[in-house]
Design a protein around this motif. Structure first.
Motif, PDB file in Angstrom:
ATOM      1  N   MET A   1      -6.107  10.514 -10.798  1.00 26.95           N
ATOM      2  CA  MET A   1      -6.447   9.290 -10.109  1.00 26.95           C
ATOM      3  C   MET A   1      -5.674   9.247  -8.787  1.00 26.95           C
ATOM      4  N   PRO A   2      -6.381   9.212  -7.640  1.00 30.72           N
ATOM      5  CA  PRO A   2      -5.693   9.175  -6.346  1.00 30.72           C
ATOM      6  C   PRO A   2      -4.871   7.903  -6.162  1.00 30.72           C
ATOM      7  N   ARG A   3      -3.683   8.087  -5.570  1.00 27.76           N
ATOM      8  CA  ARG A   3      -2.727   6.984  -5.376  1.00 27.76           C
ATOM      9  C   ARG A   3      -2.789   6.494  -3.934  1.00 27.76           C
ATOM     10  N   VAL A   4      -2.929   5.165  -3.764  1.00 27.77           N
ATOM     11  CA  VAL A   4      -3.139   4.575  -2.451  1.00 27.77           C
ATOM     12  C   VAL A   4      -2.046   3.563  -2.120  1.00 27.77           C
ATOM     13  N   LEU A   5      -1.631   3.565  -0.850  1.00 23.52           N
ATOM     14  CA  LEU A   5      -0.744   2.539  -0.304  1.00 23.52           C
ATOM     15  C   LEU A   5      -1.534   1.772   0.742  1.00 23.52           C
ATOM     16  N   ILE A   6      -1.541   0.447   0.646  1.00 19.24           N
ATOM     17  CA  ILE A   6      -2.242  -0.415   1.594  1.00 19.24           C
ATOM     18  C   ILE A   6      -1.215  -1.104   2.487  1.00 19.24           C
ATOM     19  N   VAL A   7      -1.372  -0.947   3.811  1.00 20.34           N
ATOM     20  CA  VAL A   7      -0.460  -1.582   4.762  1.00 20.34           C
ATOM     21  C   VAL A   7      -1.289  -2.473   5.693  1.00 20.34           C
ATOM     22  N   ASP A   8      -1.139  -3.784   5.518  1.00 25.20           N
ATOM     23  CA  ASP A   8      -1.880  -4.759   6.329  1.00 25.20           C
ATOM     24  C   ASP A   8      -1.168  -6.096   6.236  1.00 25.20           C
ATOM     25  N   ASP A   9      -1.075  -6.815   7.353  1.00 20.36           N
ATOM     26  CA  ASP A   9      -0.387  -8.106   7.331  1.00 20.36           C
ATOM     27  C   ASP A   9      -1.229  -9.213   6.701  1.00 20.36           C
ATOM     28  N   ALA A  31       1.681  -2.100  -1.678  1.00 16.53           N
ATOM     29  CA  ALA A  31       1.123  -2.788  -0.521  1.00 16.53           C
ATOM     30  C   ALA A  31       2.277  -3.241   0.355  1.00 16.53           C
ATOM     31  N   ALA A  32       2.058  -3.220   1.666  1.00 14.56           N
ATOM     32  CA  ALA A  32       3.090  -3.622   2.618  1.00 14.56           C
ATOM     33  C   ALA A  32       2.476  -4.539   3.663  1.00 14.56           C
ATOM     34  N   LYS A  33       3.316  -5.477   4.175  1.00 19.01           N
ATOM     35  CA  LYS A  33       2.859  -6.476   5.149  1.00 19.01           C
ATOM     36  C   LYS A  33       3.077  -6.068   6.600  1.00 19.01           C
ATOM     37  N   ASP A  34       3.869  -5.024   6.830  1.00 19.02           N
ATOM     38  CA  ASP A  34       4.105  -4.578   8.199  1.00 19.02           C
ATOM     39  C   ASP A  34       4.460  -3.097   8.210  1.00 19.02           C
ATOM     40  N   GLY A  35       4.541  -2.559   9.419  1.00 19.78           N
ATOM     41  CA  GLY A  35       4.778  -1.131   9.555  1.00 19.78           C
ATOM     42  C   GLY A  35       6.086  -0.637   8.966  1.00 19.78           C
ATOM     43  N   ALA A  36       7.152  -1.392   9.170  1.00 24.55           N
ATOM     44  CA  ALA A  36       8.465  -0.964   8.656  1.00 24.55           C
ATOM     45  C   ALA A  36       8.444  -0.874   7.132  1.00 24.55           C
ATOM     46  N   ASP A  37       7.862  -1.878   6.489  1.00 26.07           N
ATOM     47  CA  ASP A  37       7.750  -1.878   5.027  1.00 26.07           C
ATOM     48  C   ASP A  37       6.826  -0.746   4.576  1.00 26.07           C
ATOM     49  N   TYR A  42       5.973   4.279   1.866  1.00 23.27           N
ATOM     50  CA  TYR A  42       5.388   5.618   1.896  1.00 23.27           C
ATOM     51  C   TYR A  42       6.398   6.646   1.394  1.00 23.27           C
ATOM     52  N   LYS A  43       7.599   6.566   1.915  1.00 23.24           N
ATOM     53  CA  LYS A  43       8.647   7.523   1.519  1.00 23.24           C
ATOM     54  C   LYS A  43       9.019   7.364   0.047  1.00 23.24           C
ATOM     55  N   GLU A  44       9.039   6.124  -0.432  1.00 21.47           N
ATOM     56  CA  GLU A  44       9.416   5.833  -1.811  1.00 21.47           C
ATOM     57  C   GLU A  44       8.317   6.210  -2.804  1.00 21.47           C
ATOM     58  N   LEU A  45       7.070   5.851  -2.500  1.00 17.77           N
ATOM     59  CA  LEU A  45       5.968   5.987  -3.457  1.00 17.77           C
ATOM     60  C   LEU A  45       5.188   7.294  -3.343  1.00 17.77           C
ATOM     61  N   LYS A  46       5.257   7.943  -2.187  1.00 19.59           N
ATOM     62  CA  LYS A  46       4.555   9.192  -1.934  1.00 19.59           C
ATOM     63  C   LYS A  46       3.072   9.120  -2.356  1.00 19.59           C
ATOM     64  N   PRO A  47       2.310   8.190  -1.746  1.00 21.32           N
ATOM     65  CA  PRO A  47       0.894   8.055  -2.104  1.00 21.32           C
ATOM     66  C   PRO A  47       0.072   9.236  -1.592  1.00 21.32           C
ATOM     67  N   ASP A  48      -1.121   9.380  -2.154  1.00 22.21           N
ATOM     68  CA  ASP A  48      -2.030  10.436  -1.699  1.00 22.21           C
ATOM     69  C   ASP A  48      -2.701  10.051  -0.379  1.00 22.21           C
ATOM     70  N   ILE A  49      -2.850   8.754  -0.152  1.00 22.59           N
ATOM     71  CA  ILE A  49      -3.521   8.258   1.044  1.00 22.59           C
ATOM     72  C   ILE A  49      -3.013   6.860   1.379  1.00 22.59           C
ATOM     73  N   VAL A  50      -3.065   6.516   2.674  1.00 18.54           N
ATOM     74  CA  VAL A  50      -2.609   5.211   3.156  1.00 18.54           C
ATOM     75  C   VAL A  50      -3.726   4.571   3.966  1.00 18.54           C
ATOM     76  N   THR A  51      -3.959   3.272   3.753  1.00 19.14           N
ATOM     77  CA  THR A  51      -4.786   2.512   4.679  1.00 19.14           C
ATOM     78  C   THR A  51      -3.807   1.712   5.523  1.00 19.14           C
TER      79      THR A  51
END
Length: 120
Positions: A1-9, A31-37, A42-51
């Motif tokens: 199952m591909p792992r996704v990180l969502i970054v959007d305010d 999920a993150a609310k801003d670029g820094a988060d 990303y570094k912590e979770l190592k997702p397969d893909i990021v939006t």
């Protein structure tokens, strides 16, 4: 199952993307609310893909994209933004984005794009 990180305010966008992806067999690992988060997760979770959104308070998406691809040149990032201007799209691609989706988006577009980028 591909792992996704969502970054959007926008909470609504994070919720919508999560719903679309999870009901179609993806695991949203964060999920993150801003670029820094987003960079930290990303570094912590190592997702397969990021939006990744472009326009966010604090650190914007282009700055986050540069940091993510600097730490992982193989990062698979799909920029999802209401800012569909050609210069912004070009900048995002030059900084390492694999694809660019313009808001508002349709579920089929999101799924097709994420699957295509994961296959790269």
């Amino acid at each position: 199952m591909p792992r996704v990180l969502i970054v959007d305010d926008a909470e609504f966008i994070r919720f919508s993307l999560r719903l679309m992806l999870e009901k179609n067999g993806f695991e949203v690992v964060g999920a993150a609310k801003d670029g820094a988060d987003g960079i930290m997760k990303y570094k912590e979770l190592k997702p397969d893909i990021v939006t990744l959104d472009i326009t966010m308070p604090g650190m914007d998406g282009i700055t986050a994209l540069k940091a993510i691809t600097a730490s992982d040149p193989d990062a698979k990032v799909v920029v999802v933004s209401a800012m569909g201007r050609e210069d912004i799209i070009k900048d995002a691609v030059m900084c390492g984005a694999k694809y660019f989706l313009v808001k508002p988006f349709k579920e089929e577009q999101v799924l097709e794009t994420v699957r295509k980028v994961l296959a790269m």
